[in-house]
Design a protein around this motif. Structure first.
Motif, PDB file in Angstrom:
ATOM      1  N   PRO A   1       3.443   5.370 -26.406  1.00 63.97           N
ATOM      2  CA  PRO A   1       2.903   5.771 -25.108  1.00 63.97           C
ATOM      3  C   PRO A   1       2.571   4.560 -24.234  1.00 63.97           C
ATOM      4  N   LEU A   2       2.772   4.729 -22.937  1.00 64.02           N
ATOM      5  CA  LEU A   2       2.334   3.688 -22.004  1.00 64.02           C
ATOM      6  C   LEU A   2       0.825   3.771 -21.908  1.00 64.02           C
ATOM      7  N   LEU A   3       0.167   2.681 -22.195  1.00 68.40           N
ATOM      8  CA  LEU A   3      -1.288   2.709 -22.176  1.00 68.40           C
ATOM      9  C   LEU A   3      -1.801   2.688 -20.746  1.00 68.40           C
ATOM     10  N   GLU A   4      -2.906   3.383 -20.566  1.00 69.91           N
ATOM     11  CA  GLU A   4      -3.494   3.467 -19.236  1.00 69.91           C
ATOM     12  C   GLU A   4      -3.834   2.075 -18.714  1.00 69.91           C
ATOM     13  N   SER A   5      -4.297   1.223 -19.650  1.00 69.77           N
ATOM     14  CA  SER A   5      -4.719  -0.107 -19.230  1.00 69.77           C
ATOM     15  C   SER A   5      -3.525  -0.985 -18.863  1.00 69.77           C
ATOM     16  N   ALA A   6      -2.341  -0.607 -19.366  1.00 67.10           N
ATOM     17  CA  ALA A   6      -1.177  -1.476 -19.162  1.00 67.10           C
ATOM     18  C   ALA A   6      -0.297  -1.014 -18.013  1.00 67.10           C
ATOM     19  N   ARG A   7      -0.312   0.285 -17.728  1.00 65.14           N
ATOM     20  CA  ARG A   7       0.601   0.819 -16.715  1.00 65.14           C
ATOM     21  C   ARG A   7       0.388   0.120 -15.394  1.00 65.14           C
ATOM     22  N   SER A   8       1.458  -0.367 -14.875  1.00 62.25           N
ATOM     23  CA  SER A   8       1.309  -1.160 -13.672  1.00 62.25           C
ATOM     24  C   SER A   8       2.037  -0.518 -12.499  1.00 62.25           C
ATOM     25  N   ARG A   9       1.379  -0.513 -11.382  1.00 57.20           N
ATOM     26  CA  ARG A   9       2.060  -0.138 -10.147  1.00 57.20           C
ATOM     27  C   ARG A   9       1.990  -1.313  -9.182  1.00 57.20           C
ATOM     28  N   ALA A  10       1.880  -2.488  -9.784  1.00 58.08           N
ATOM     29  CA  ALA A  10       1.610  -3.679  -8.988  1.00 58.08           C
ATOM     30  C   ALA A  10       2.713  -3.969  -7.973  1.00 58.08           C
ATOM     31  N   ALA A  11       3.977  -3.700  -8.349  1.00 58.48           N
ATOM     32  CA  ALA A  11       5.078  -4.024  -7.447  1.00 58.48           C
ATOM     33  C   ALA A  11       4.921  -3.248  -6.143  1.00 58.48           C
ATOM     34  N   HIS A  12       4.511  -1.994  -6.274  1.00 58.62           N
ATOM     35  CA  HIS A  12       4.280  -1.136  -5.127  1.00 58.62           C
ATOM     36  C   HIS A  12       3.175  -1.728  -4.246  1.00 58.62           C
ATOM     37  N   LEU A  13       2.099  -2.147  -4.926  1.00 57.09           N
ATOM     38  CA  LEU A  13       0.945  -2.720  -4.237  1.00 57.09           C
ATOM     39  C   LEU A  13       1.355  -3.988  -3.496  1.00 57.09           C
ATOM     40  N   LEU A  14       2.143  -4.785  -4.190  1.00 57.44           N
ATOM     41  CA  LEU A  14       2.588  -6.056  -3.634  1.00 57.44           C
ATOM     42  C   LEU A  14       3.341  -5.824  -2.332  1.00 57.44           C
ATOM     43  N   GLN A  15       4.235  -4.821  -2.366  1.00 54.60           N
ATOM     44  CA  GLN A  15       5.022  -4.508  -1.165  1.00 54.60           C
ATOM     45  C   GLN A  15       4.125  -4.100  -0.018  1.00 54.60           C
ATOM     46  N   ARG A  16       3.118  -3.300  -0.339  1.00 58.64           N
ATOM     47  CA  ARG A  16       2.222  -2.809   0.697  1.00 58.64           C
ATOM     48  C   ARG A  16       1.479  -3.976   1.338  1.00 58.64           C
ATOM     49  N   VAL A  17       0.984  -4.871   0.481  1.00 60.21           N
ATOM     50  CA  VAL A  17       0.250  -6.016   1.007  1.00 60.21           C
ATOM     51  C   VAL A  17       1.166  -6.873   1.875  1.00 60.21           C
ATOM     52  N   ARG A  18       2.435  -7.008   1.428  1.00 61.90           N
ATOM     53  CA  ARG A  18       3.385  -7.814   2.210  1.00 61.90           C
ATOM     54  C   ARG A  18       3.640  -7.205   3.574  1.00 61.90           C
ATOM     55  N   ARG A  19       3.853  -5.876   3.561  1.00 58.37           N
ATOM     56  CA  ARG A  19       4.107  -5.181   4.830  1.00 58.37           C
ATOM     57  C   ARG A  19       2.933  -5.362   5.779  1.00 58.37           C
ATOM     58  N   GLN A  20       1.729  -5.253   5.196  1.00 58.89           N
ATOM     59  CA  GLN A  20       0.526  -5.421   5.990  1.00 58.89           C
ATOM     60  C   GLN A  20       0.494  -6.821   6.591  1.00 58.89           C
ATOM     61  N   GLY A  21       0.859  -7.793   5.741  1.00 57.44           N
ATOM     62  CA  GLY A  21       0.861  -9.182   6.193  1.00 57.44           C
ATOM     63  C   GLY A  21       1.832  -9.377   7.350  1.00 57.44           C
ATOM     64  N   GLU A  22       3.015  -8.715   7.243  1.00 52.71           N
ATOM     65  CA  GLU A  22       4.007  -8.840   8.301  1.00 52.71           C
ATOM     66  C   GLU A  22       3.513  -8.239   9.605  1.00 52.71           C
ATOM     67  N   ARG A  23       2.831  -7.096   9.461  1.00 53.24           N
ATOM     68  CA  ARG A  23       2.344  -6.405  10.638  1.00 53.24           C
ATOM     69  C   ARG A  23       1.304  -7.254  11.372  1.00 53.24           C
ATOM     70  N   LEU A  24       0.450  -7.887  10.587  1.00 56.26           N
ATOM     71  CA  LEU A  24      -0.638  -8.645  11.198  1.00 56.26           C
ATOM     72  C   LEU A  24      -0.181 -10.007  11.707  1.00 56.26           C
ATOM     73  N   GLY A  25       1.002 -10.428  11.207  1.00 53.40           N
ATOM     74  CA  GLY A  25       1.497 -11.718  11.645  1.00 53.40           C
ATOM     75  C   GLY A  25       0.732 -12.873  11.004  1.00 53.40           C
ATOM     76  N   PRO A  26       1.151 -14.092  11.330  1.00 51.69           N
ATOM     77  CA  PRO A  26       0.487 -15.245  10.715  1.00 51.69           C
ATOM     78  C   PRO A  26      -0.955 -15.368  11.187  1.00 51.69           C
ATOM     79  N   ARG A  27      -1.776 -15.846  10.310  1.00 57.31           N
ATOM     80  CA  ARG A  27      -3.197 -15.983  10.664  1.00 57.31           C
ATOM     81  C   ARG A  27      -3.582 -17.444  10.781  1.00 57.31           C
ATOM     82  N   PRO A  28      -4.561 -17.710  11.560  1.00 57.87           N
ATOM     83  CA  PRO A  28      -5.002 -19.101  11.726  1.00 57.87           C
ATOM     84  C   PRO A  28      -5.545 -19.668  10.407  1.00 57.87           C
TER      85      PRO A  28
END
Lengths: 62, 307
Positions: free
Chosen positions: B280-307
């Motif tokens: 079984p995939l353990l609850e502690s190990a199951r990762s959805r990090a790639a999804h999260l990473l994409q979301r953070v990246r998209r957010q970063g793109e939307r906000l543009g570069p920061r000072p």
């Protein structure tokens, strides 16, 4: 049961000049003797033998 | 005001029976979570009986306006948390004498399953008693069967087979370094041990299918769970004083593949692959990090570069 883990418990070496410090060092003359001594120690100490590839074997309990 | 209808004993009994039967069936679903002892059986069936009773009594009690009986449901949660503690402690104590440890993550997962199964039993008992009360006894038999199948389906966790391919791999030595495929596992100093590993060792490599799978396989607890199950089924050729045959799973940092060698009694790769896929995939190990990473990246793109 008290147990020392992830520390070198003993050293079996053909080059005593290359090892020093406060731990048991077993000095042997050749590879065959090294294997024999390290094998016995491994069973006695429930420890793993690692080969440093310089004529020295160490025993570590993981 | 109309007098409250009488307590529907028949609906209660149907719910109770459905719950207990469901608990019994769930004990047998999974070989890894099977209590191996009659006492384990007794204690789980007994708790299942209590859970079923609580679930079954809810609706009849509500109908006959016995509201105090309904509040007893609240007690259930506390009661069943104890089951989790009980399992955790029992498996935790066994851990000291396991040749290949389950690891805390796996134990926690198993303990949670045991707790949750009692809630499932309560649910099944409740559904059955409601249906039996409203639509008669016969439907009270069909409903629990349907509820049982639904819960079993929903509560079934994902398994390693969904996220990784299991491939056989060559076991070899580079000097004292044990390797499986290209992955270095450990330094084995004794000649005699190396011979045994070459002779009886079974090597396997897990290839992650997605970036998330790669992160899941990186989890140490998940890898330990895999090794434990493999060792349990295939039987380790090892005793406490032969430390060199303790299986280890190491990952290739470049590819994310995880390799391991087990020195086993039954060197059958097909069985090994089947066992690994079913871990079984353990609850502690199951990762959805790639999804999260994409979301953070998209957010970063939307906000543009920061000072």
């Amino acid at each position: 049961m008290p147990s020392i883990e992830n520390a070198i418990l003993a050293v079996v070496t053909q080059h005593p000049k290359e090892v020093s410090g406060g731990l048991p060092v077993f000095i042997v003359q050749d590879d065959a003797a090294a294997q024999r001594v390290a094998g016995s120690l491994s069973h006695i100490l429930d420890a793993m033998v690692h080969d440093l590839q310089n004529g020295t074997l160490i025993l570590v309990r993981h | 005001m109309n007098p409250a209808p009488a307590f529907d004993v028949r609906a209660f009994v149907v719910g109770l029976a459905a719950g207990v039967i469901a608990r019994y069936l769930m004990l047998r679903i999974d070989y890894r979570q099977y209590p191996g002892y009659p006492h384990g059986y007794v204690s789980h069936i007994t708790h299942g009986f209590l859970a079923a009773g609580l679930g079954a009594i809810a609706w009849p009690a509500l109908i006959s306006k016995e509201l105090s009986a309904f509040t007893f449901l609240a007690l259930a949660a506390t009661q069943f948390r104890d089951i989790r503690r009980m399992e955790r402690e029992a498996l935790g104590l066994q851990e000291q004498t396991e040749l290949v440890k389950r690891g805390v993550d796996y134990i926690e997962g198993i303990a949670k399953v045991f707790e949750a199964r009692n809630y499932l039993v309560m649910f099944i008992a409740a559904v059955s008693s409601v249906v039996a009360h409203q639509w008669g006894l016969l439907s009270g038999v069909i409903a629990p069967a349907a509820a049982y199948l639904a819960t079993v389906h929903l509560a079934r966790g994902r398994q390693i087979g969904r996220i990784a391919r299991v491939k056989p791999a060559k076991v070899s030595f580079d000097g004292p370094l044990l390797k499986v495929g290209n992955i270095g596992l450990m330094n084995i100093g004794l000649e005699a041990d190396r011979k045994v590993v070459l002779e009886h060792g079974l090597g396997a490599v897990l290839q992650p299918i997605t970036p998330d799978a790669r992160r899941t396989l990186a989890d140490v607890g998940q890898r330990q769970a895999i090794l434990h199950d493999v060792a349990t089924v295939l039987g380790l050729r090892k005793d406490v004083d032969t430390v060199a045959f303790t299986p280890l799973a190491r990952r290739d940092l470049e590819t994310g593949e995880v390799g391991f060698v087990v020195v086993v009694e039954e060197p059958d790769f097909e069985v090994l692959a089947e066992v690994v896929r079913a871990v079984p995939l353990l609850e502690s190990a199951r990762s959805r990090a790639a999804h999260l990473l994409q979301r953070v990246r998209r957010q970063g793109e939307r906000l543009g570069p920061r000072p």
